[in-house]
Design an enzyme around this catalytic site. Structure first.
Site, PDB file in Angstrom:
ATOM      1  N   THR A  24       3.614 -12.697   1.693  1.00 33.28           N
ATOM      2  CA  THR A  24       4.024 -12.562   0.296  1.00 33.28           C
ATOM      3  C   THR A  24       4.967 -13.644  -0.176  1.00 33.28           C
ATOM      4  O   THR A  24       5.492 -14.414   0.626  1.00 33.28           O
ATOM      5  CB  THR A  24       4.768 -11.206   0.242  1.00 33.28           C
ATOM      6  OG1 THR A  24       4.048 -10.323  -0.560  1.00 33.28           O
ATOM      7  CG2 THR A  24       6.172 -11.324  -0.205  1.00 33.28           C
ATOM      8  N   ASP A  40       4.313 -11.934  -6.032  1.00 35.36           N
ATOM      9  CA  ASP A  40       2.879 -12.177  -6.183  1.00 35.36           C
ATOM     10  C   ASP A  40       2.189 -10.830  -5.971  1.00 35.36           C
ATOM     11  O   ASP A  40       2.850  -9.804  -5.830  1.00 35.36           O
ATOM     12  CB  ASP A  40       2.399 -13.232  -5.186  1.00 35.36           C
ATOM     13  CG  ASP A  40       2.357 -12.678  -3.783  1.00 35.36           C
ATOM     14  OD1 ASP A  40       1.304 -12.742  -3.134  1.00 35.36           O
ATOM     15  OD2 ASP A  40       3.410 -12.167  -3.321  1.00 35.36           O
ATOM     16  N   ARG A  42      -0.749 -10.313  -3.726  1.00 36.57           N
ATOM     17  CA  ARG A  42      -1.791 -10.322  -2.693  1.00 36.57           C
ATOM     18  C   ARG A  42      -1.327  -9.553  -1.461  1.00 36.57           C
ATOM     19  O   ARG A  42      -0.226  -9.775  -0.970  1.00 36.57           O
ATOM     20  CB  ARG A  42      -2.122 -11.754  -2.306  1.00 36.57           C
ATOM     21  CG  ARG A  42      -3.094 -11.869  -1.120  1.00 36.57           C
ATOM     22  CD  ARG A  42      -3.403 -13.300  -0.801  1.00 36.57           C
ATOM     23  NE  ARG A  42      -4.249 -13.894  -1.837  1.00 36.57           N
ATOM     24  CZ  ARG A  42      -4.732 -15.130  -1.772  1.00 36.57           C
ATOM     25  NH1 ARG A  42      -4.447 -15.891  -0.733  1.00 36.57           N
ATOM     26  NH2 ARG A  42      -5.472 -15.606  -2.736  1.00 36.57           N
ATOM     27  N   LYS A  56       4.227  -5.066  -5.637  1.00 37.63           N
ATOM     28  CA  LYS A  56       5.268  -5.254  -4.632  1.00 37.63           C
ATOM     29  C   LYS A  56       6.666  -4.999  -5.176  1.00 37.63           C
ATOM     30  O   LYS A  56       7.634  -5.051  -4.421  1.00 37.63           O
ATOM     31  CB  LYS A  56       5.195  -6.683  -4.093  1.00 37.63           C
ATOM     32  CG  LYS A  56       3.861  -6.948  -3.448  1.00 37.63           C
ATOM     33  CD  LYS A  56       3.786  -8.304  -2.814  1.00 37.63           C
ATOM     34  CE  LYS A  56       2.341  -8.555  -2.416  1.00 37.63           C
ATOM     35  NZ  LYS A  56       2.124  -9.864  -1.854  1.00 37.63           N
ATOM     36  N   GLY A  70       6.628  -7.955   4.141  1.00 40.13           N
ATOM     37  CA  GLY A  70       6.503  -7.463   5.507  1.00 40.13           C
ATOM     38  C   GLY A  70       5.334  -6.501   5.596  1.00 40.13           C
ATOM     39  O   GLY A  70       4.349  -6.645   4.894  1.00 40.13           O
ATOM     40  N   SER A 152       6.327 -14.804   3.294  1.00 39.23           N
ATOM     41  CA  SER A 152       5.776 -15.988   3.945  1.00 39.23           C
ATOM     42  C   SER A 152       5.857 -17.213   3.044  1.00 39.23           C
ATOM     43  O   SER A 152       5.856 -18.335   3.516  1.00 39.23           O
ATOM     44  CB  SER A 152       4.329 -15.735   4.354  1.00 39.23           C
ATOM     45  OG  SER A 152       3.599 -15.311   3.222  1.00 39.23           O
ATOM     46  N   ASP A 189       1.169 -21.255  -0.053  1.00 38.41           N
ATOM     47  CA  ASP A 189       1.129 -20.320   1.070  1.00 38.41           C
ATOM     48  C   ASP A 189      -0.171 -19.539   1.034  1.00 38.41           C
ATOM     49  O   ASP A 189      -0.567 -19.011   0.003  1.00 38.41           O
ATOM     50  CB  ASP A 189       2.329 -19.371   0.979  1.00 38.41           C
ATOM     51  CG  ASP A 189       2.281 -18.307   2.040  1.00 38.41           C
ATOM     52  OD1 ASP A 189       2.525 -17.138   1.711  1.00 38.41           O
ATOM     53  OD2 ASP A 189       2.002 -18.650   3.196  1.00 38.41           O
ATOM     54  N   SER A 192       0.049 -15.686   0.071  1.00 36.50           N
ATOM     55  CA  SER A 192       0.442 -15.247  -1.275  1.00 36.50           C
ATOM     56  C   SER A 192      -0.616 -15.698  -2.247  1.00 36.50           C
ATOM     57  O   SER A 192      -1.230 -16.758  -2.071  1.00 36.50           O
ATOM     58  CB  SER A 192       1.765 -15.880  -1.701  1.00 36.50           C
ATOM     59  OG  SER A 192       2.717 -15.743  -0.708  1.00 36.50           O
TER      60      SER A 192
END
Lengths: 257, 235
Positions: A24, A40, A42, A56, A70, A152, A189, A192
């Site tokens: 994320t 984000d 995803r 999220k 996480g 991430s 990334d 994400s």
């Protein structure tokens, strides 16, 4: 540290299902009148995108919201638990919960589980003592900072935040900064992607903007996959009545005094 | 001492060495550490404590403005090094125990009491914890005191003590430059210089220098920003 060690035993050495993680990018910024949180949307399960519109940014209390990175299940349940506990506290004491209380409860719980709960959380909120932004790690470490990013994609997002943050930003520049930070995470990334959600918390109100910006790579489904009731043709019909016998009937009066 | 701290439990999105081959986004679980440099010095009438401000998760700096000087009581502070979660948890527990004790006694608590409370927790749970702590403060009985509670749970009082991963680089500097009988300003300068030198050499220490002096008058806190640190030869 293997929380699912027992599960692995059931598969006889085969592949256990991978936990759904929100690989994320989440970010938060304290501005003049409050806090802006961004994320984000995803959620990945291994190398597959499990959810393209994952939420999220979780509700904790009317004045506190929490972004979670996480393991998806861990962040979801932890924030739910926290939200319930704070609601009970609010009702008991007649007071609005403070951000620092939420942080302490989380820190307590995560430390007790010694990192087994994979939740990296950003808590932001406005209470009577001011505008606050905290991060809580999976082992229970707490950091209080004016701006931060986790997940991430945090390195990409933090570059944008470090460059653009100033103390006492106005609302629009703050939203733009968080949007740019999440965008950087999405672009750089793999974990994400998709849309950007923003949550603006001020003393007067909360603006949960979902989505704040949609992905430019949206697919256009040509057909609808929802089936109207009555669309399935049936070939034969057989009705079997179930005979029920009343064996015993008892009435119990309820004391409502 | 268990080295579970450095085990990579799952793969890392920060492209740690093993992950480039997998090329997959998966979540990492590095422990958050305050590897740090911390220092405490006694002077006649109080103590001076100092710390850097870096918290790391693996090679990433999770917080570059950490406050590692944690208040335990009005005139008792502790400097934290080791696992961030462990030291924060221990400091909160000791602060609670000491506060309770102080209310029972109806007196300000002794620094030695605080140090013993730290030692009790750190020694009992020595297998599970990674915490190196310097307890420093002022009380009426013995004035300024510095107690060192390193990993393992030893307790020793020292006139000057350094701790954390960066401390190894400044033992020589301390031995050469510490003299008993320094006053508060000299202690502050010594601490700032020692921390700058350690931050220069140790990768896990950096950021700003946070100083505090504790005496009968109270606690005075200072921050020395990166560009204001004492400069040494850059050969």
């Amino acid at each position: 540290m293997k929380p699912n060690a027992a599960l692995e035993g059931l598969f006889n050495g085969g592949n256990t299902p991978k936990a759904m993680k929100t690989g994320t990018t989440i970010a938060g910024v304290v501005f003049k009148d409050g806090v802006v949180l961004g994320a984000d949307t995803r959620a990945t399960s291994g190398e597959v995108v499990a959810d393209k519109m994952c939420a999220k940014i979780h509700y904790i209390s009317p004045n506190i919201y929490c972004c979670g990175a996480g393991t998806a299940a861990d962040t979801e349940k932890t924030t739910d638990l926290l939200s319930s506990n704070l609601a009970i506290y609010s009702l008991n004491s007649g007071r609005n919960p403070r951000v620092v209380m939420a942080v302490n409860i989380l820190q307590d719980m995560l430390y007790r589980y010694h990192g087994q709960i994979g939740a990296n959380l950003i808590l932001g909120g406005v209470d009577c003592t001011g505008n606050h932004l905290y991060t809580v790690g999976p082992y229970g470490s707490v950091n209080k900072v004016p701006y931060l990013s986790m997940g991430s994609g945090d390195l990409a997002a933090l570059g944008i935040l470090e460059d653009g943050f100033k103390p006492d930003l106005e609302l629009e520049p703050a939203k733009e900064l968080v949007r740019a930070a999440i965008k950087a995470g999405i672009m750089n990334d793999l974990g994400s992607g998709n849309n950007i959600d923003i949550c603006v918390i001020t003393k007067q109100r909360v603006d949960y903007i979902r989505p704040y910006q949609e992905s430019q790579y949206k697919d256009n489904r040509k057909i609808k996959y929802k089936y109207r009731p009555g669309m399935t043709p049936f070939l034969t019909e057989k009705v079997v009545p179930l005979k029920l016998e009343v064996v015993q009937e008892s009435v119990q009066k309820m004391e409502t005094a | 001492m268990k080295l579970r701290l450095f085990k990579q439990e799952r793969c890392c999105p920060r492209m740690g060495p093993g992950c480039l081959s997998a090329g997959l986004p998966v979540v990492c679980l590095f422990v958050v550490m305050c590897q740090t440099t911390i220092m405490a010095v006694e002077y006649d009438g109080g103590v001076v404590i100092g710390a850097d401000s870096r918290t790391t998760t693996g090679a990433y700096i999770a917080n570059r403005v950490t406050d590692k000087l944690t208040r335990i009581h009005n005139k008792i502070y502790c400097c934290r090094s080791g696992s961030a979660a462990d030291t924060q948890a221990i400091a909160e527990i000791v602060a609670y125990q000491l506060g309770f004790h102080s209310i029972e006694l109806d007196e300000p608590p002794l620094v030695e009491t605080a140090a013993n409370l730290f030692r009790a927790s750190c020694y009992r749970y020595r297998e599970e914890l990674t915490a190196g702590i310097l307890v420093a403060g002022w009380d009426k009985r013995k004035g300024g005191q510095v107690y060192s509670v390193p990993i393992g749970g030893m307790l020793v009082r020292q006139p000057v003590s350094v701790g954390g991963s960066g401390s190894t680089y400044i033992y020589g500097f301390m031995d050469a430059n510490y003299k008993p009988g320094m006053n508060k300003e000299q202690c502050m300068e010594l601490t700032a210089a020692a921390l700058s030198l350690a931050m220069e050499r140790d990768g896990s220490s950096g950021g700003v220098v946070r100083l505090a002096s504790i005496s009968e008058e109270g606690v005075e806190r200072r921050v020395i920003l990166g560009n204001q640190l004492p400069k040494f030869s850059t050969h």
